[in-house]
Scaffold this motif. Structure first.
Motif: not given
Length: 140
Positions: A130-135
């Protein structure tokens, strides 16, 4: 004529085992560590273990807290010496154990194993981490 196989390397190894038992890492506390190849493929890891002389019913593969453990036991072979006695014995009898620490990038629910002709193959499927989404982060 001697029935005992003799060569200088086996004599040397026997001397080392008797003198420095800790140098023989594959044998410890009455257990044997089987040979295992680990292959990383695109979608899975494969562990291939040689388990000669082992019946399928005597093999256990477990996974707990990121540790995969292969254990097996061979039968006692005393029936071969029923009308005689061993004068030389090299084949292992007893319990075999091998453990591997695995990463979190695997699907533990889909691990499976196959055993054919003394070779155990354990397949450990990979999953995408699981790669955190850019935000954007609000600054307070």
């Amino acid at each position: 004529m001697s029935l005992l196989p003799r060569d200088s390397w086996s004599d040397f190894n026997r001397l080392l085992d008797a003198t420095l038992p800790h140098t023989n890492a594959r044998w410890s506390h009455g257990q044997f560590s089987p040979n295992v190849d680990v292959i990383e493929k695109e979608t899975a890891f494969e562990l291939i273990a040689d388990l000669p002389g082992v019946d399928k019913k005597d093999i256990s593969v477990t996974y707990d807290k990121n540790v995969l453990t292969i254990s097996a036991a061979t039968l006692q072979r005393d029936e071969h010496a029923s009308e005689g006695k061993y004068i030389h014995k090299e084949r292992y009898e007893g319990k075999m154990v091998r453990s591997f620490t695995l990463n979190n990038n695997l699907n533990a629910n889909d691990i499976y194993a196959e055993f054919t002709d003394g070779v155990l193959v354990v397949v450990v499927p990979k999953i995408e981490p699981d790669m955190p989404q850019a935000r954007d982060i609000n600054i307070s």
